[in-house]
Design a protein around this motif. Structure first.
Motif, PDB file in Angstrom:
ATOM      1  N   PHE B 113      43.780  42.877  36.107  1.00 22.76           N
ATOM      2  CA  PHE B 113      42.844  42.465  37.161  1.00 22.76           C
ATOM      3  C   PHE B 113      43.257  41.098  37.684  1.00 22.76           C
ATOM      4  O   PHE B 113      43.430  40.154  36.923  1.00 22.76           O
ATOM      5  CB  PHE B 113      41.414  42.427  36.611  1.00 22.76           C
ATOM      6  N   SER B 114      43.448  41.021  38.973  1.00 20.11           N
ATOM      7  CA  SER B 114      43.956  39.800  39.583  1.00 20.11           C
ATOM      8  C   SER B 114      43.036  39.369  40.721  1.00 20.11           C
ATOM      9  O   SER B 114      43.173  39.830  41.855  1.00 20.11           O
ATOM     10  CB  SER B 114      45.378  40.073  40.104  1.00 20.11           C
ATOM     11  N   PRO B 115      42.046  38.509  40.437  1.00 14.64           N
ATOM     12  CA  PRO B 115      41.092  38.098  41.478  1.00 14.64           C
ATOM     13  C   PRO B 115      41.713  37.095  42.446  1.00 14.64           C
ATOM     14  O   PRO B 115      41.422  35.910  42.393  1.00 14.64           O
ATOM     15  CB  PRO B 115      39.927  37.503  40.680  1.00 14.64           C
ATOM     16  N   LEU B 174      36.893  35.930  57.118  1.00 10.43           N
ATOM     17  CA  LEU B 174      35.894  35.886  56.053  1.00 10.43           C
ATOM     18  C   LEU B 174      36.612  36.171  54.739  1.00 10.43           C
ATOM     19  O   LEU B 174      37.327  37.162  54.624  1.00 10.43           O
ATOM     20  CB  LEU B 174      34.807  36.934  56.293  1.00 10.43           C
ATOM     21  N   MET B 175      36.416  35.271  53.779  1.00  9.98           N
ATOM     22  CA  MET B 175      37.123  35.426  52.510  1.00  9.98           C
ATOM     23  C   MET B 175      36.135  35.643  51.369  1.00  9.98           C
ATOM     24  O   MET B 175      35.094  34.993  51.312  1.00  9.98           O
ATOM     25  CB  MET B 175      37.953  34.175  52.224  1.00  9.98           C
ATOM     26  N   GLN B 176      36.461  36.598  50.502  1.00  8.38           N
ATOM     27  CA  GLN B 176      35.743  36.722  49.231  1.00  8.38           C
ATOM     28  C   GLN B 176      36.724  36.319  48.139  1.00  8.38           C
ATOM     29  O   GLN B 176      37.580  37.115  47.734  1.00  8.38           O
ATOM     30  CB  GLN B 176      35.243  38.143  48.994  1.00  8.38           C
ATOM     31  N   PRO B 177      36.641  35.068  47.654  1.00  2.01           N
ATOM     32  CA  PRO B 177      37.643  34.577  46.693  1.00  2.01           C
ATOM     33  C   PRO B 177      37.699  35.383  45.393  1.00  2.01           C
ATOM     34  O   PRO B 177      38.756  35.472  44.766  1.00  2.01           O
ATOM     35  CB  PRO B 177      37.202  33.132  46.418  1.00  2.01           C
ATOM     36  N   SER B 178      36.580  35.986  44.975  1.00  2.00           N
ATOM     37  CA  SER B 178      36.567  36.681  43.681  1.00  2.00           C
ATOM     38  C   SER B 178      37.098  38.107  43.774  1.00  2.00           C
ATOM     39  O   SER B 178      37.231  38.791  42.765  1.00  2.00           O
ATOM     40  CB  SER B 178      35.157  36.706  43.119  1.00  2.00           C
ATOM     41  N   ALA B 179      37.379  38.585  44.990  1.00  2.00           N
ATOM     42  CA  ALA B 179      37.946  39.931  45.140  1.00  2.00           C
ATOM     43  C   ALA B 179      39.398  39.923  44.666  1.00  2.00           C
ATOM     44  O   ALA B 179      39.933  38.873  44.340  1.00  2.00           O
ATOM     45  CB  ALA B 179      37.864  40.379  46.601  1.00  2.00           C
ATOM     46  N   GLY B 180      40.035  41.084  44.638  1.00  2.00           N
ATOM     47  CA  GLY B 180      41.422  41.082  44.183  1.00  2.00           C
ATOM     48  C   GLY B 180      42.000  42.468  44.048  1.00  2.00           C
ATOM     49  O   GLY B 180      41.673  43.371  44.819  1.00  2.00           O
ATOM     50  N   THR B 181      42.873  42.610  43.058  1.00  2.00           N
ATOM     51  CA  THR B 181      43.525  43.892  42.802  1.00  2.00           C
ATOM     52  C   THR B 181      43.557  44.147  41.295  1.00  2.00           C
ATOM     53  O   THR B 181      43.315  43.238  40.504  1.00  2.00           O
ATOM     54  CB  THR B 181      44.985  43.910  43.310  1.00  2.00           C
ATOM     55  N   ALA B 182      43.864  45.376  40.920  1.00  2.00           N
ATOM     56  CA  ALA B 182      44.091  45.711  39.507  1.00  2.00           C
ATOM     57  C   ALA B 182      45.122  46.828  39.458  1.00  2.00           C
ATOM     58  O   ALA B 182      45.369  47.495  40.456  1.00  2.00           O
ATOM     59  CB  ALA B 182      42.804  46.160  38.830  1.00  2.00           C
ATOM     60  N   ARG B 183      45.714  46.995  38.302  1.00  2.00           N
ATOM     61  CA  ARG B 183      46.723  48.035  38.121  1.00  2.00           C
ATOM     62  C   ARG B 183      46.001  49.380  38.011  1.00  2.00           C
ATOM     63  O   ARG B 183      45.355  49.660  36.982  1.00  2.00           O
ATOM     64  CB  ARG B 183      47.530  47.729  36.861  1.00  2.00           C
ATOM     65  N   HIS B 184      46.101  50.227  39.039  1.00  2.00           N
ATOM     66  CA  HIS B 184      45.259  51.421  39.098  1.00  2.00           C
ATOM     67  C   HIS B 184      45.527  52.417  37.964  1.00  2.00           C
ATOM     68  O   HIS B 184      44.602  52.954  37.386  1.00  2.00           O
ATOM     69  CB  HIS B 184      45.369  52.101  40.454  1.00  2.00           C
ATOM     70  N   ASP B 185      46.799  52.638  37.633  1.00  2.00           N
ATOM     71  CA  ASP B 185      47.106  53.595  36.553  1.00  2.00           C
ATOM     72  C   ASP B 185      46.507  53.128  35.224  1.00  2.00           C
ATOM     73  O   ASP B 185      45.982  53.924  34.454  1.00  2.00           O
ATOM     74  CB  ASP B 185      48.619  53.751  36.379  1.00  2.00           C
ATOM     75  N   ALA B 186      46.586  51.819  35.000  1.00  2.00           N
ATOM     76  CA  ALA B 186      46.065  51.278  33.748  1.00  2.00           C
ATOM     77  C   ALA B 186      44.561  51.510  33.630  1.00  2.00           C
ATOM     78  O   ALA B 186      44.039  51.708  32.533  1.00  2.00           O
ATOM     79  CB  ALA B 186      46.377  49.785  33.646  1.00  2.00           C
ATOM     80  N   VAL B 187      43.868  51.490  34.767  1.00  2.00           N
ATOM     81  CA  VAL B 187      42.419  51.727  34.757  1.00  2.00           C
ATOM     82  C   VAL B 187      42.142  53.151  34.259  1.00  2.00           C
ATOM     83  O   VAL B 187      41.316  53.371  33.371  1.00  2.00           O
ATOM     84  CB  VAL B 187      41.827  51.508  36.165  1.00  2.00           C
TER      85      VAL B 187
END
Lengths: 89, 418
Positions: B113-115, B174-187
């Protein structure tokens, strides 16, 4: 790229068309008593068939006519096209 | 189950990593379960996990036609956010953000998870006003939102096109600083591994052929690997929802459409945020491998094809190049498609149905991945307690007939239109 045979203009590229959704949906008749369920089915509920699907397209960058297209939603093969006024048999 | 840690990594290094336990088993389906979840995607796996963890229901099977993580959970662009204006969407998504933050520890699986924050670009004064309104609504619901002017955006993403004579100049964002990405397969794998360790049967290569319904109650499901009895069945099949609904004689406010995504060749780090183009539909982030991950519009017509068509991809990438001209220099590495369950107001459905014991989770449109934990959590609650949770009360099936639509984007019933 799809190639759609417009019944008015002949075979044209997909880029000239815009999509209008399921062509089998019928608007309830005016002046008749209509149940909420009928309205729901007209406005919201869709079968979204896998396989052969009759749908509306508009030849937007061409003759601007709405047409009916029978297309396979899993292979994109187009079987048949009709003018908007023609009934699906 | 073997716990993953630095010690287990070192220990297994001595045996050339040949003696790791299997992450999940490959069981033969039993005759009966308490709950059967149909669909082994992110949402189905998360639902089974939270059924076991939060509700102590472990006699559960997940039935998957293909393999775990082979559908949309492995095909998305991995964006996680909660930048919604309407309360129902905002509170649900922000609840999910909390689960994302704890997920790697919770699952003992690094979901990376990378916010890194998401920026929605604005290209007119009017759009800045709309973003200010959405940002204020978000902050009232406790979600971080920052309205950026042109100079502030330029500082964060200098590679975007800030020249004067462009069709869609950048006014701000408009920025949401806490949003981000995650490794989908790992989820998917993390949820599968934990659910399996708590007793859930993950049954792959098992197609649903029909349902056993009598007297308005669900009794079980017929599959390609035999009949399975269950008093409670959860439907969690995204783009295949209509196909299974037809077997139940249900017609739903859902259409299945195709969405494409693509990645460029890997390049050195250049973009450390998620950015979306405001004058069209295009989003981009950079993966840890260096690939630019991009997506945008639906192909625009009903499709079950799971593969895309070129005109839409060209259109989407034209927008990308308008926003970040350097993209035109990159080679495309891969493109692919997934089938989306587009609901008629753009918001999902997590609800009970008119059939007792049958529960519905669908209508995720483009936004299913970020919702994985919150969807699983609330769907598990809905199934276990036989009532919807406050968090998914807005996602009812009957909102279409009562008029309580959640049309966050205001697109009407043609949510697939571009």
């Amino acid at each position: 790229m799809l190639h759609i045979k417009c019944p008015h203009c002949g075979m044209r590229s997909q880029n000239e068309f815009s999509y209008g959704g399921d062509a089998s949906v019928k608007r309830p008749e005016l002046g008749k008593e209509i149940s909420d369920q009928d309205w729901d089915n007209f406005v919201y509920n869709r079968k979204s068939l896998r396989g052969k699907h009759w749908e509306l397209w508009q030849h937007l960058s061409g003759c601007r006519q709405w047409i009916k297209v029978e297309r396979d939603t899993s292979t994109h093969e187009i079987f048949n096209t009709l003018k908007a006024t023609e009934e699906i048999s | 189950m073997q716990k993953y840690s630095i010690f287990s990594l070192v220990k297994n290094a001595f045996s050339n990593h040949e003696t790791w336990d299997l992450a999940w088993k490959d069981p033969t389906p039993k005759k009966e379960y308490d709950v059967v979840i149909i669909g082994g995607g992110g949402h189905g796996l998360a639902t089974a996990y939270y059924l076991a963890k939060e509700h102590n229901i472990t006699n559960v099977a997940i039935i998957e036609k293909g393999w775990i993580g082979g559908g949309n959970v492995g095909r998305n662009t991995t964006i996680i956010r909660s930048n919604y204006m309407y309360d129902d969407n905002a509170l649900f998504s922000e609840f999910g953000m909390d689960l994302w933050r704890k997920m790697s520890q919770d699952l003992n699986y690094n979901v990376m998870f990378s916010p890194r924050g998401i920026i929605n670009l604005a290209h007119s004064d009017a759009q800045m006003n709309v973003y200010a309104r959405r940002g204020n609504s978000m902050r009232l619901n406790g979600i971080d939102a920052v309205l950026l002017n042109r100079e502030q955006v330029k500082e964060i993403i200098p590679m975007a096109d800030f020249s004067e004579n462009v069709r869609f100049p950048i006014f701000g964002g408009l920025m949401q600083p806490s949003a981000g990405t995650a490794r989908h397969d790992a989820v998917a794998w993390g949820y599968a591994r934990q659910a399996d360790s708590m007793g859930v049967d993950i049954i792959q290569n098992c197609e649903v052929i029909g349902f056993d319904v009598s007297g308005g109650k669900i009794n079980g499901v017929r599959t390609s690997r035999g009949d399975i009895k269950a008093k409670k069945i959860g439907l969690c099949v995204a783009g295949s929802t209509n196909i299974l609904a037809e077997k139940l004689n249900m017609t739903l406010p859902i259409e299945t459409h195709l969405l494409q995504a693509c990645v460029s060749e890997p390049v050195k780090p250049v973009l450390d945020r998620v950015v979306t183009f405001g004058a069209g539909h295009f989003y981009i982030s950079q993966s840890d491998k260096g690939e630019m991950v991009m997506g945008g519009d639906l192909d625009g017509y009903n499709s079950y094809a799971q593969r895309g068509n070129l005109p839409t991809l060209q259109h989407v990438l034209t927008e990308g190049i308008a926003m970040m001209p350097f993209l035109s220099k990159l080679k495309m590495l891969r493109t692919w498609g997934g089938i989306m369950d587009m609901s008629m107001d753009g918001s999902p459905i997590i609800d009970k149905t008119h059939i007792e014991g049958l529960y519905l989770n669908c209508g995720w449109c483009y936004g299913g991945f970020k919702a994985t934990p919150a969807s699983g959590w609330t769907f598990a609650h809905t199934i276990a307690q036989d009532r919807v949770h406050e968090l998914n009360s807005g996602y009812s099936l009957n909102r279409f007939s009562t008029g309580h639509l959640l049309d966050e984007k205001g697109l009407g019933t043609k949510t697939w239109i571009s």
